[in-house]
Design a protein around this motif. Structure first.
Motif, PDB file in Angstrom:
ATOM      1  N   ILE A 103     -35.019 -92.882  33.640  1.00  0.00           N
ATOM      2  CA  ILE A 103     -34.748 -91.654  34.369  1.00  0.00           C
ATOM      3  C   ILE A 103     -33.238 -91.455  34.391  1.00  0.00           C
ATOM      4  O   ILE A 103     -32.473 -92.400  34.148  1.00  0.00           O
ATOM      5  CB  ILE A 103     -35.291 -91.693  35.818  1.00  0.00           C
ATOM      6  N   ASP A 104     -32.777 -90.219  34.677  1.00  0.00           N
ATOM      7  CA  ASP A 104     -31.340 -89.983  34.741  1.00  0.00           C
ATOM      8  C   ASP A 104     -30.820 -90.178  36.165  1.00  0.00           C
ATOM      9  O   ASP A 104     -31.588 -90.402  37.107  1.00  0.00           O
ATOM     10  CB  ASP A 104     -30.977 -88.596  34.195  1.00  0.00           C
ATOM     11  N   GLU A 105     -29.498 -90.101  36.318  1.00  0.00           N
ATOM     12  CA  GLU A 105     -28.882 -90.342  37.616  1.00  0.00           C
ATOM     13  C   GLU A 105     -29.363 -89.358  38.661  1.00  0.00           C
ATOM     14  O   GLU A 105     -29.646 -89.734  39.801  1.00  0.00           O
ATOM     15  CB  GLU A 105     -27.350 -90.268  37.497  1.00  0.00           C
ATOM     16  N   GLU A 106     -29.495 -88.102  38.280  1.00  0.00           N
ATOM     17  CA  GLU A 106     -29.921 -87.091  39.239  1.00  0.00           C
ATOM     18  C   GLU A 106     -31.313 -87.401  39.778  1.00  0.00           C
ATOM     19  O   GLU A 106     -31.581 -87.255  40.976  1.00  0.00           O
ATOM     20  CB  GLU A 106     -29.908 -85.707  38.587  1.00  0.00           C
ATOM     21  N   ALA A 107     -32.202 -87.848  38.890  1.00  0.00           N
ATOM     22  CA  ALA A 107     -33.556 -88.199  39.328  1.00  0.00           C
ATOM     23  C   ALA A 107     -33.521 -89.386  40.290  1.00  0.00           C
ATOM     24  O   ALA A 107     -34.272 -89.434  41.268  1.00  0.00           O
ATOM     25  CB  ALA A 107     -34.430 -88.519  38.118  1.00  0.00           C
TER      26      ALA A 107
END
Length: 619
Positions: free
Chosen positions: A366-370
């Motif tokens: 997953i990315d940082e925002e998620a």
């Protein structure tokens, strides 16, 4: 343990095979014999035969667990036991008195040869009625003649007073059409029976076995053999189809953990229930040292089930760190009938849940925002609980009110406690260390066979880290002060800010533009839908039936997959819809033009902290 609550709205979108064995006779004095007969099912029950060890007292008590590790609830498995009998070597009945729901006292115990009883399963009564079972399904039992037997062994086998540490020699008689999936090693070569020998009762409880028609896959990750066994009543899901998600997850976890894990085998038992029938209703998973038992509804779509496997199985696998690897005396010497609970659920469940999220951003799943969104979601969920209750007090008293009502906070505030400790260590070490380093040190200091004293853990953690970690534990974990999360986010340069974010092309102003026909399973554009400009620009209208997008056919069965695919569209991408309008097939083509809306979230605002932030999330 990880409990999952699945709403109907989400759901709508959405090693051993063996020839005959006989029942064991008198065992060696240092072991307890067990035979479970899965061939003879009567009234949805199976018989268990216990061959007693040498007994030197005139009376002995046999117990079935009231509670098991990892569930934090008193479930009384003894209420599923019927027709309990004890006999001597001549088959003469011995006097038996039922001491309580989970215990049977046997007189003239020195003569005891065998115990027999019938076992009911728990899955059949989870919808209410019957015994009124509230047992969490991954800790429950299933008896479905010729098709599936979920043997969580604490539901079938008990222990004698002061004899839990004797060897258990377990024989399971089963149809040759069923495969027994487990991390235990089968010591016979029969197609009709399996024999497992474990060194003590706790090890038997720690190793569930699922019998079903063979549907399994195996793979190896860095020296660890992994078995995935699936029971799907209609065959909708298969082990082969789900293996890619599990393997991706396990490879990432092993890489994240590094040297902290040395397991050589691990088994995932996936039971998929028919929620319309008398079947398992408690969805989630239960951890064990070398396996995980998982229960989900079969009606879930493959893509959603795959995502749930990553989230849920990863949580359970990380339990090998704690409490399975690092734990207190209360866990190590667990009392199955009069338990004393540890103060440290913030670590056992909280740090485990934190790792289950952190490893995903760390390994690029997953990315940082998620990741930030998940943590903020936990802040919101924790705020609905009693934020001023001492977490250690709640943990120590989790079996009784009002503390048991706060148990779910172990997955919310417990994970946030882990996050804050991680950030403190990263800040003080200039990014060089984190909470995973702490858990590695605790594993070295203690490990599976050396428990710690509950009251000494905070001092040990402080000794291994920094005074600031000790202050945090005293103030916010054993204390009653709510955690100021923004203060800890700021240490890694993160703060609340507004950003412009693309809206899913099938959504507009937070309302769906599509619905479905449950009879035909067709995807319909709502007659009065407030369609976004993009959908209008390609010519989509109310009452249209969407049959395919970009060459992939869709209906209500895979609607969630269409929504996920659209989430990845970018401005200017070519897109083609196949629709049916007033009974006629049409093709609509155009280019994606996304709509945007402002949303508030946590993002990096202080780039001078980027190095520590990257160390925190990327390791």
């Amino acid at each position: 343990m990880k409990k999952i609550i699945l709403s109907l709205s989400i759901l709508s979108l959405l090693w051993s095979c063996k020839p005959t064995a006989t029942i064991a006779t008198k065992t060696e004095v240092n072991e307890i014999g067990v035979t479970i007969n899965l061939n003879n099912v009567k009234d949805d029950k199976v018989m268990v035969t216990i061959t007693a060890p040498a007994i030197t007292t005139d009376e002995i008590v046999y117990h079935i667990p009231k509670i098991i590790p990892g569930t934090y609830s008193e479930d009384d498995y003894g209420k599923f036991i019927d027709d309990f009998k004890a006999v001597d070597a001549n088959g003469t009945a011995l006097e038996v008195t039922k001491a309580d729901t989970n215990s049977w006292s046997i007189k003239n115990a020195k003569k005891l040869q065998k115990i027999t009883y019938w076992v009911n399963d728990t899955y059949d009564v989870e919808s209410g009625g019957g015994f009124g079972s509230g047992i969490f399904s991954p800790a429950g039992t299933n008896i479905l003649e010729g098709k599936n037997f979920m043997l969580n062994n604490h539901g079938f086998v008990g222990f004698f007073d002061n004899k839990k540490d004797l060897t258990y020699n377990v024989t399971i008689l089963h149809p040759d059409t069923l495969f027994g999936a487990t991390s235990l090693i089968d010591s016979d070569n029969s197609n009709l029976s399996d024999t497992f020998i474990v060194s003590r009762y706790n090890d038997l409880v720690d190793n569930p076995i699922m019998y079903s028609a063979p549907d399994y896959t195996t793979f190896n990750v860095d020296g660890m053999d992994i078995l995935l066994s699936v029971y799907s009543p209609t065959g909708k899901h298969t082990a082969k189809a789900l293996t890619a998600d599990l393997e991706k997850c396990m490879r990432a976890q092993k890489k994240f953990l590094g040297p902290i894990n040395t397991n050589k085998r691990y088994t995932v038992l996936l039971y998929l229930s028919d929620i319309k029938a008398k079947d398992a209703k408690g969805f989630g998973a239960l951890e064990h040292n070398s396996s995980t038992s998982v229960v989900f509804p079969e009606m879930m779509q493959s893509s959603m089930l795959g995502k749930q496997i990553i989230d849920v199985v990863s949580h359970e696998f990380f339990h090998i760190v704690t409490p399975l690897g690092v734990h207190s005396n209360e866990i190590h010497y667990f009392d199955f009938n009069s338990p004393k609970m540890s103060k440290h659920l913030w670590m056992y469940e909280g740090v485990t849940e934190y790792f289950a999220n952190l490893f995903q951003v760390n390994q690029g799943l997953i990315d940082e925002e998620a990741f930030y969104k998940r943590m903020v979601g936990k802040i919101k969920n924790a705020s609905r609980m009693n934020d001023k209750m001492s977490f250690t007090t709640m943990s120590e008293n989790v079996l009784v009110a009002p503390y048991k009502d706060q148990y779910l906070n172990v997955y919310e505030k417990g994970a946030l406690i882990g996050m804050c400790i991680d950030i403190i260590i990263r800040e003080k070490s200039n990014g060089q260390k984190g909470i995973l380093d702490l858990m590695q040190k605790l594993t070295t200091e203690f490990g599976p066979k050396k428990p710690f004293n509950d009251n000494e853990l905070f001092d040990k953690i402080t000794q291994l880290t920094y005074p600031e970690v000790g202050d945090f534990l005293t103030t916010y974990v054993s204390g009653t002060t709510p955690i100021p999360y923004d203060v800890y986010f700021a240490k890694v340069g993160i703060a609340k800010s507004k950003i412009s974010k693309a809206v899913n092309p099938f959504l507009f102003k937070k309302s769906a533009g599509i619905s479905g026909n449950p009879t035909t399973k067709e995807i319909l554009v709502k007659n009065n839908a407030d369609l976004n400009p993009f959908l209008t620009s390609i010519g989509l209208k109310g009452d249209d039936v969407i049959t395919a997008v970009n060459g992939t056919d869709y209906n209500l069965d895979n609607l969630s997959e269409m929504m996920v695919a659209a989430q990845n569209w970018r401005n200017g991408d070519a897109v083609t819809f196949k629709i049916r309008r007033e009974g006629k097939e049409q093709v609509l083509s155009g280019k994606v033009s996304l709509s945007y809306e402002e949303s508030e979230g946590y993002h990096i605002v202080d780039t001078t902290k980027a190095t520590i932030k990257d160390a925190w999330l990327k390791g």
